[in-house]
Write a protein that holds these residues in place. Structure first.
Motif, PDB file in Angstrom:
ATOM      1  N   ARG A 148       0.687 -38.689-134.126  1.00 27.29           N
ATOM      2  CA  ARG A 148       1.691 -37.690-134.510  1.00 27.29           C
ATOM      3  C   ARG A 148       1.393 -36.349-133.832  1.00 27.29           C
ATOM      4  NH1 ARG A 148       2.556 -39.445-140.937  1.00 27.29           N
ATOM      5  NH2 ARG A 148       3.818 -41.301-140.446  1.00 27.29           N
ATOM      6  N   ASN A 149       2.183 -35.352-134.110  1.00 28.60           N
ATOM      7  CA  ASN A 149       2.180 -34.093-133.371  1.00 28.60           C
ATOM      8  C   ASN A 149       0.827 -33.388-133.399  1.00 28.60           C
ATOM      9  OD1 ASN A 149       4.912 -34.431-132.812  1.00 28.60           O
ATOM     10  ND2 ASN A 149       5.561 -33.295-134.622  1.00 28.60           N
ATOM     11  N   VAL A 150       0.558 -32.643-132.332  1.00 29.62           N
ATOM     12  CA  VAL A 150      -0.619 -31.784-132.243  1.00 29.62           C
ATOM     13  C   VAL A 150      -0.121 -30.365-132.021  1.00 29.62           C
ATOM     14  CG1 VAL A 150      -2.816 -31.354-131.093  1.00 29.62           C
ATOM     15  CG2 VAL A 150      -1.891 -33.684-131.188  1.00 29.62           C
ATOM     16  N   THR A 151      -0.593 -29.433-132.842  1.00 29.56           N
ATOM     17  CA  THR A 151      -0.088 -28.056-132.798  1.00 29.56           C
ATOM     18  C   THR A 151      -1.253 -27.078-132.789  1.00 29.56           C
ATOM     19  OG1 THR A 151       1.836 -28.755-134.093  1.00 29.56           O
ATOM     20  CG2 THR A 151       1.451 -26.382-133.890  1.00 29.56           C
ATOM     21  N   LEU A 152      -1.153 -26.089-131.926  1.00 29.14           N
ATOM     22  CA  LEU A 152      -2.112 -24.988-131.860  1.00 29.14           C
ATOM     23  C   LEU A 152      -1.408 -23.750-132.405  1.00 29.14           C
ATOM     24  CD1 LEU A 152      -5.017 -24.614-130.571  1.00 29.14           C
ATOM     25  CD2 LEU A 152      -3.823 -23.636-128.597  1.00 29.14           C
ATOM     26  N   PHE A 153      -2.054 -23.021-133.314  1.00 32.67           N
ATOM     27  CA  PHE A 153      -1.387 -21.838-133.844  1.00 32.67           C
ATOM     28  C   PHE A 153      -2.400 -20.751-134.170  1.00 32.67           C
ATOM     29  CE2 PHE A 153      -2.164 -24.665-137.399  1.00 32.67           C
ATOM     30  CZ  PHE A 153      -2.519 -23.864-138.471  1.00 32.67           C
ATOM     31  N   ALA A 154      -1.887 -19.548-134.201  1.00 37.84           N
ATOM     32  CA  ALA A 154      -2.721 -18.377-134.446  1.00 37.84           C
ATOM     33  C   ALA A 154      -2.485 -17.837-135.846  1.00 37.84           C
ATOM     34  CB  ALA A 154      -2.416 -17.298-133.407  1.00 37.84           C
ATOM     35  N   LEU A 155      -3.542 -17.319-136.443  1.00 31.02           N
ATOM     36  CA  LEU A 155      -3.458 -16.633-137.727  1.00 31.02           C
ATOM     37  C   LEU A 155      -4.280 -15.356-137.639  1.00 31.02           C
ATOM     38  CD1 LEU A 155      -3.984 -19.525-140.322  1.00 31.02           C
ATOM     39  CD2 LEU A 155      -1.837 -18.403-139.724  1.00 31.02           C
ATOM     40  N   PRO A 156      -3.840 -14.311-138.311  1.00 30.34           N
ATOM     41  CA  PRO A 156      -4.692 -13.119-138.357  1.00 30.34           C
ATOM     42  C   PRO A 156      -5.982 -13.431-139.100  1.00 30.34           C
ATOM     43  CG  PRO A 156      -2.847 -12.930-139.883  1.00 30.34           C
ATOM     44  CD  PRO A 156      -2.601 -14.155-139.069  1.00 30.34           C
ATOM     45  N   SER A 157      -6.972 -12.599-138.933  1.00 29.98           N
ATOM     46  CA  SER A 157      -8.271 -12.869-139.552  1.00 29.98           C
ATOM     47  C   SER A 157      -8.164 -12.924-141.074  1.00 29.98           C
ATOM     48  CB  SER A 157      -9.295 -11.818-139.124  1.00 29.98           C
ATOM     49  OG  SER A 157      -8.833 -10.513-139.456  1.00 29.98           O
ATOM     50  N   ILE A 158      -7.272 -12.135-141.631  1.00 30.63           N
ATOM     51  CA  ILE A 158      -6.922 -12.273-143.050  1.00 30.63           C
ATOM     52  C   ILE A 158      -5.598 -13.026-143.066  1.00 30.63           C
ATOM     53  CG2 ILE A 158      -6.352 -11.084-145.198  1.00 30.63           C
ATOM     54  CD1 ILE A 158      -8.005  -8.682-143.984  1.00 30.63           C
ATOM     55  N   ASN A 159      -5.596 -14.210-143.647  1.00 29.35           N
ATOM     56  CA  ASN A 159      -4.428 -15.068-143.472  1.00 29.35           C
ATOM     57  C   ASN A 159      -4.123 -15.885-144.706  1.00 29.35           C
ATOM     58  OD1 ASN A 159      -5.966 -17.713-143.255  1.00 29.35           O
ATOM     59  ND2 ASN A 159      -6.847 -16.597-141.517  1.00 29.35           N
TER      60      ASN A 159
ATOM     61  N   ALA B  60       5.698 -15.919-137.543  1.00 30.37           N
ATOM     62  CA  ALA B  60       5.400 -14.685-136.818  1.00 30.37           C
ATOM     63  C   ALA B  60       3.974 -14.249-137.132  1.00 30.37           C
ATOM     64  CB  ALA B  60       6.385 -13.572-137.173  1.00 30.37           C
ATOM     65  N   VAL B  61       3.306 -13.757-136.113  1.00 29.12           N
ATOM     66  CA  VAL B  61       1.980 -13.166-136.254  1.00 29.12           C
ATOM     67  C   VAL B  61       1.966 -11.875-135.467  1.00 29.12           C
ATOM     68  CG1 VAL B  61      -0.478 -13.423-135.667  1.00 29.12           C
ATOM     69  CG2 VAL B  61       0.763 -15.349-136.646  1.00 29.12           C
ATOM     70  N   GLN B  62       1.410 -10.834-136.047  1.00 29.62           N
ATOM     71  CA  GLN B  62       1.405  -9.516-135.423  1.00 29.62           C
ATOM     72  C   GLN B  62       0.829  -9.585-134.004  1.00 29.62           C
ATOM     73  OE1 GLN B  62      -1.123  -6.679-137.361  1.00 29.62           O
ATOM     74  NE2 GLN B  62      -0.199  -4.905-136.358  1.00 29.62           N
ATOM     75  N   GLY B  63       1.592  -9.044-133.047  1.00 29.21           N
ATOM     76  CA  GLY B  63       1.116  -8.967-131.675  1.00 29.21           C
ATOM     77  C   GLY B  63       1.377 -10.196-130.831  1.00 29.21           C
ATOM     78  N   SER B  64       1.905 -11.255-131.438  1.00 32.24           N
ATOM     79  CA  SER B  64       2.134 -12.487-130.695  1.00 32.24           C
ATOM     80  C   SER B  64       3.621 -12.832-130.688  1.00 32.24           C
ATOM     81  CB  SER B  64       1.342 -13.647-131.306  1.00 32.24           C
ATOM     82  OG  SER B  64       1.656 -14.857-130.665  1.00 32.24           O
ATOM     83  N   LYS B  65       4.125 -13.115-129.491  1.00 35.75           N
ATOM     84  CA  LYS B  65       5.530 -13.526-129.395  1.00 35.75           C
ATOM     85  C   LYS B  65       5.723 -14.973-129.825  1.00 35.75           C
ATOM     86  CE  LYS B  65       6.715 -10.349-125.645  1.00 35.75           C
ATOM     87  NZ  LYS B  65       7.221 -10.228-124.248  1.00 35.75           N
ATOM     88  N   LYS B  66       4.674 -15.766-129.687  1.00 37.95           N
ATOM     89  CA  LYS B  66       4.777 -17.189-129.974  1.00 37.95           C
ATOM     90  C   LYS B  66       3.530 -17.616-130.743  1.00 37.95           C
ATOM     91  CE  LYS B  66       6.087 -21.499-127.648  1.00 37.95           C
ATOM     92  NZ  LYS B  66       6.293 -22.165-126.334  1.00 37.95           N
ATOM     93  N   PRO B  67       3.617 -17.628-132.083  1.00 42.16           N
ATOM     94  CA  PRO B  67       2.410 -17.900-132.878  1.00 42.16           C
ATOM     95  C   PRO B  67       1.973 -19.359-132.923  1.00 42.16           C
ATOM     96  CG  PRO B  67       4.286 -17.588-134.312  1.00 42.16           C
ATOM     97  CD  PRO B  67       4.772 -17.304-132.930  1.00 42.16           C
ATOM     98  N   ALA B  68       2.815 -20.280-132.452  1.00 38.31           N
ATOM     99  CA  ALA B  68       2.451 -21.704-132.491  1.00 38.31           C
ATOM    100  C   ALA B  68       2.961 -22.375-131.224  1.00 38.31           C
ATOM    101  CB  ALA B  68       3.042 -22.377-133.719  1.00 38.31           C
ATOM    102  N   VAL B  69       2.147 -23.252-130.654  1.00 39.76           N
ATOM    103  CA  VAL B  69       2.550 -24.016-129.469  1.00 39.76           C
ATOM    104  C   VAL B  69       2.219 -25.479-129.681  1.00 39.76           C
ATOM    105  CG1 VAL B  69       2.317 -22.111-127.851  1.00 39.76           C
ATOM    106  CG2 VAL B  69       0.344 -23.562-128.321  1.00 39.76           C
ATOM    107  N   SER B  70       3.059 -26.338-129.145  1.00 41.03           N
ATOM    108  CA  SER B  70       2.824 -27.775-129.228  1.00 41.03           C
ATOM    109  C   SER B  70       1.893 -28.215-128.103  1.00 41.03           C
ATOM    110  CB  SER B  70       4.146 -28.534-129.125  1.00 41.03           C
ATOM    111  OG  SER B  70       3.916 -29.928-128.990  1.00 41.03           O
TER     112      SER B  70
END
Length: 956
Positions: A166-177, A30-40
């Motif tokens: 192997r898998n490729v993943t895009l994900f979000a992190l807050p600026s402080i993480n 989970a990341v604040q403000g995001s329903k989906k913090p990681a996508v394949s």
């Protein structure tokens, strides 16, 4: 215990040496403000190379999808992507779990990172290169680069292993993480209570100074909170990091082990300015690994590793396999009684480690470094294995692997590399690896005694590959735990022998039982990994089939082979020691039981029993690594007792059938008329409805008719099947011969030149022929006895100039329509799978099939391995059946019946349009060179020796 796992010194050193950071941010839940913090980003990408463009599946090998990219050439992967809602203002990270073997990553035309190394993940911050929408991701990939050569990646696969594997993943992190996260579980001296040591690296990738806290919550499987803690941080400035170390006491947690792999869930919440900005969940297993003397302890208990070497492979996708296959592999090995996987010869995927954690498998996690200064990799005739230029790549292969696998309780050993010569470079890598993780021992696959490939490494786990039967005892003289990192090599290099007789594979199991029994009792022997776990074969799109070959107890399609059942038996963690010598006393069957589990008593094992078919549940409290007696109530007339043992996961780990009263043998008391006549060229024996012809020139039974229809074409005639270790003949340095299409070997009886003398004697009960025969390469005495009950017996004494047999005995020849074989035998084990060609009772159909290549291309030939076929018949039909009691070969109307005493072997096959049937008085385990004693026991030289035997049969 000193907890210095994550000092980050080794990671920083790696960054200095290679320019790549090995740190991996935990992918958030989970990341604040995001329903989906990681996508394949898996799926279809564009693919371009010089002169060719198209689409390609990611993950996947490019060769397996029809693309050829030569050494030094670059292929470009590209795709568009947009950021999910709610990601604005966050840092965006891109994770590649494995690219072979060199990658340059660009976003919107801007080069962001470069990475070398095939099977390790790496992470890139792509935030500053992003646009609001319609972003372009490009990855320039080269194969056969330095990491591929150091790992022998493409050499081992016998084709170029290139692409995004192997898998490729895009994900979000807050600026402080949370930019790195390390879990260490430490047990107290009594191995009861624990401390959960957490090292969390916070990174401020923004400009605002921030304060906050980390909130940790540990929950059990049922959701109950076991422990919680907080760690505060303050005034973390932009572009800075802060390492927060937290020790959480946990009272008497359930311990993780391979018998009961209990996992807790740890939830980490990052709270900044009072708001939860990032959440991360991690499965936690409480376990501690230590080396004490020449033993390896887990949670204070000495362990014995029962394992295999495992390749990531599928015939149609190569080294890139699906998450479903990762699960299936782990489950199949677990069901085969393995508790350990060596990930030869590269690190496993995250999915495989997650499954190993959940179902209970120990993992030796190996770096992709193979055959450095070893004859199997010829580059070392040119390169200097001590050259410092190789050090950064060797270091990266280890540190990046460790970063990816460090939080998995299943990983108990780090392996620096495979079958290489120790050097100062290895020593430096070892020291850095120990700084990074002092909580796990390190292995190096050289040889801890003898001269081959032995440069004198001093890592914690000693290694020896391919020991003989004396190997386990020798480990007790070693100061370190000694692992048989490769042993009991399955037959694979004797390729023509295996194509001819798959029964060679069935003979593997009993030898393995002897070998592992010895490994189990010697304290210094840590156990071992069978070579290998899965057939390493690749069906290339151009129609070629390549690889090192079928050396696994599981084939590449994940079908179970004969060796699988032998492995399951040898590795059984519950053993009945007196199956063949049952003791009944005071109305009780007393079974001697050995509990070989490392962690659980038999009170955790479900014991089911059937006494002449009547079910009974039993209990026992035999402690781990102990023995005891199990009492089963029986009656004076009890015939048999079946018993099975089911572990906590529901796997039946062993089953036995104890025979207390063997079934009475039914004698053939029929009576038929007997007569003999002759003419100038032959004798004619009438035995009821069957008439035989005996050639006066050769002394050979040249045929038999039943009701004027041909039943027997010829025989039995004495024959010798020679040993054959042909491997396919491709010029190579390490045995990669599977791509050559070879065919089975025809086997013929000795060619009979003439009979010196034939004496015929007749009585009321029999007609006997005594014959002196001369062959092209020997001579002998034969006795044919035709009995009035319909049986016929042939006795032989033969001396030959031939030398090394695989089998010898009497060969019959029958019409092609004799295509169904049934048998009863006295197997080495009391219970067999119905899918095993070695089962005690069974039927098999000929089903011969000509193949244009080494095996069926592009698909498994049949649902079950036993039903695969070539021009000689199905695996089941043409496989040798040892210890035959009775066998029948028929066409639906007529059949030949073989009667035996459990000491003979039998084999049938199609050859020259006729079905051949060999009843062998001698049969060994085949010619495979890599599996020594006890597999090689029984090999003989017959030159000049008198060979004796007989066969009893009936045509009906």
């Amino acid at each position: 215990m000193a907890i210095g796992f994550m000092t980050f010194l080794s990671v920083k050193l790696l960054a200095q040496q290679t320019g790549v950071s090995a740190a991996l941010s935990p992918i958030p839940s989970a990341v604040q403000g995001s329903k989906k913090p990681a996508v394949s980003l898996n799926g279809e990408w564009r693919f371009s190379q010089t002169g060719k463009k198209g689409n390609i599946k990611v993950p996947g090998e490019w060769v397996m999808q029809g693309y050829t990219v030569n050494t030094g050439e670059t292929a470009t992967y590209s795709r568009e992507f947009n950021l999910p809602d709610g990601w604005k203002g966050n840092r965006v990270k891109l994770r590649f779990d494995g690219v072979s073997s060199h990658a340059v990553v660009k976003v919107n035309g801007k080069k962001l990172a470069e990475h070398e190394g095939s099977f390790v993940p790496f992470e890139i911050d792509i935030t500053d290169a992003l646009k609001a929408d319609d972003n372009i991701l490009e990855v320039d990939v080269q194969a056969n680069t330095i990491s591929d050569i150091l790992g022998c990646t493409s050499q081992y696969a016998v084709h170029t292993v290139g692409g995004i594997l192997r898998n490729v993943t895009l994900f979000a992190l807050p600026s402080i993480n949370i930019s790195d996260f390390t879990v260490i579980t430490e047990l107290d001296k009594s191995y009861r209570n624990a401390t959960l040591n957490l090292k969390t690296l916070l990174k401020n990738e923004g400009e605002k100074v921030a304060s906050g806290q980390l909130a940790y919550t540990l929950t059990a499987i049922n959701g109950k909170v076991i422990a919680s803690s907080k760690a505060l941080f303050s005034k973390l400035q932009g572009s800075k990091t802060s390492l927060l170390e937290t020790a959480i006491p946990v009272k008497n947690p359930a311990k993780w082990n391979t018998d009961k792999p209990y996992l807790y869930q740890l939830t980490t919440v990052l709270i900044v300015d009072g708001k939860a900005t990032q959440t991360h969940t991690q499965k936690i297993g409480f376990r501690q690994v230590e080396v004490k003397g020449n033993q390896l302890l887990v949670n204070g208990m000495p362990i014995k590793l029962r394992g295999v070497n495992r390749h990531s492979v599928h015939p149609l996708t190569g080294r890139s396999i699906s998450d479903d296959l990762e699960l299936k592999d782990a489950e199949l090995f677990k069901q085969g009684n393995c508790n350990y996987i060596r990930t030869s010869h590269y690190p496993p995927s995250q999915r495989f480690l997650e499954v190993a954690d959940s179902i209970g498998l120990f993992v030796e996690n190996e770096s992709s470094l193979t055959w450095i200064q070893h004859g199997a990799s010829p580059i070392w005739k040119l390169w200097n294995y001590k050259d410092e230029k190789f050090y950064p790549y060797m270091l990266a292969a280890n540190i990046e692997k460790m970063q990816a696998g460090k939080n998995h309780p299943s990983v108990i050993i780090w392996s620096l590399g495979n079958e290489s010569y120790w050097s100062p470079l290895w020593d430096k890598v070892y020291r850095e690896a120990k700084k990074l993780d002092p909580t796990r021992p390190i292995s190096f696959h050289d040889q801890c005694w003898g001269g081959f490939n032995n440069g004198g490494s001093k890592v914690e786990i000693a290694n020896y590959h391919y020991p003989g039967m004396n190997g386990p005892q020798a480990t007790d003289t070693m100061k370190r735990p000694t692992l048989f990192g490769e042993y009991a090599h399955l037959s694979t290099y004797n390729r023509r022998e295996l194509l001819t007789d798959p029964g060679v594979r069935a003979s593997y199991g009993s030898s393995l039982v002897k070998m592992y029994d010895s490994m189990y009792v010697h304290q210094g022997n840590l156990g071992g990994a069978i070579w290998s776990g899965i057939d390493d074969t690749f069906h290339l799109p151009d129609g070629n089939i390549v690889g090192y070959g079928p050396w696994g107890p599981i084939d590449a399609w994940r079908r179970l082979k004969p060796e699988y059942w032998g492995m399951k038996k040898a590795y059984a963690p519950v053993v009945v020691k007196n199956v063949n010598q049952p003791l009944v006393k005071n109305g009780k069957l007393l079974l001697e039981i050995e509990n070989r589990h490392d962690f659980i008593s038999l009170s955790d094992v479900e014991i089911n029993c059937k006494i002449d078919g009547i079910a009974l549940r039993l209990t026992s409290a035999i402690k781990p690594r102990n023995q005891g007696v199990l009492q089963i109530p029986v009656k004076a007339g009890t015939k048999e007792v079946y018993i099975s043992f089911k572990d906590p996961s529901g796997n039946v780990v062993n089953e036995e059938l104890i025979i207390l009263k063997p079934s009475a043998q039914i004698k053939n008391e029929s009576k038929v008329t007997l007569s003999v006549t002759e003419n100038e060229m032959a004798y004619f024996v009438v035995q009821g409805e069957v008439s035989y012809t005996v050639n006066k020139i050769t002394g050979v039974i040249s045929g038999a008719n039943k009701k004027n229809l041909k039943v027997l074409e010829q025989g039995p005639v004495f024959g010798v099947v020679p040993m054959n270790s042909e491997d396919g003949g491709k010029p190579n340095v390490a045995g990669e011969t599977y791509q050559n299409n070879i065919h089975p070997i025809k086997n013929y009886p000795l060619y009979t030149i003439f009979a010196n003398a034939i004496q015929v004697n007749k009585s009321t009960d029999s007609i006997t022929f005594k014959i002196k025969a001369t062959y092209t390469n020997g001579d002998g005495n034969l006795i044919y006895t035709f009995f009035a009950n319909g049986d016929t017996k042939v006795d032989y004494e033969v001396k030959t100039s031939l030398e090394k047999p695989y089998q010898y005995g009497m060969i019959f020849q029958l019409a092609r329509n004799f295509d169904e074989l049934s048998w009863e035998r006295k197997g080495e084990f009391s219970v067999y799978s119905a899918d095993d060609i070695a089962r005690d009772k069974g039927k098999a159909k000929l089903n011969a099939k000509w193949l244009p290549s080494v095996e069926e291309f592009g698909k498994p030939s049949a649902e079950l391995w036993k039903d695969d076929a070539n021009e000689m018949g199905s695996n089941d039909f043409r496989a040798t059946k040892q210890h035959i009691l009775q066998a029948k070969l028929g066409n639906g109307d007529d059949e030949i019946v073989i009667q035996s005493n459990g000491k003979q072997a039998l084999r049938s096959w199609l050859q020259d349009g006729k079905v051949q049937l060999l009843v062998a008085d001698y049969s060994n385990n085949g010619s495979e060179p890599f599996y020594g004693s006890p597999f090689t026991d029984g090999r003989i030289n017959i030159k000049g020796k008198v060979l004796k035997g007989s066969v009893t049969f009936r045509l009906q």
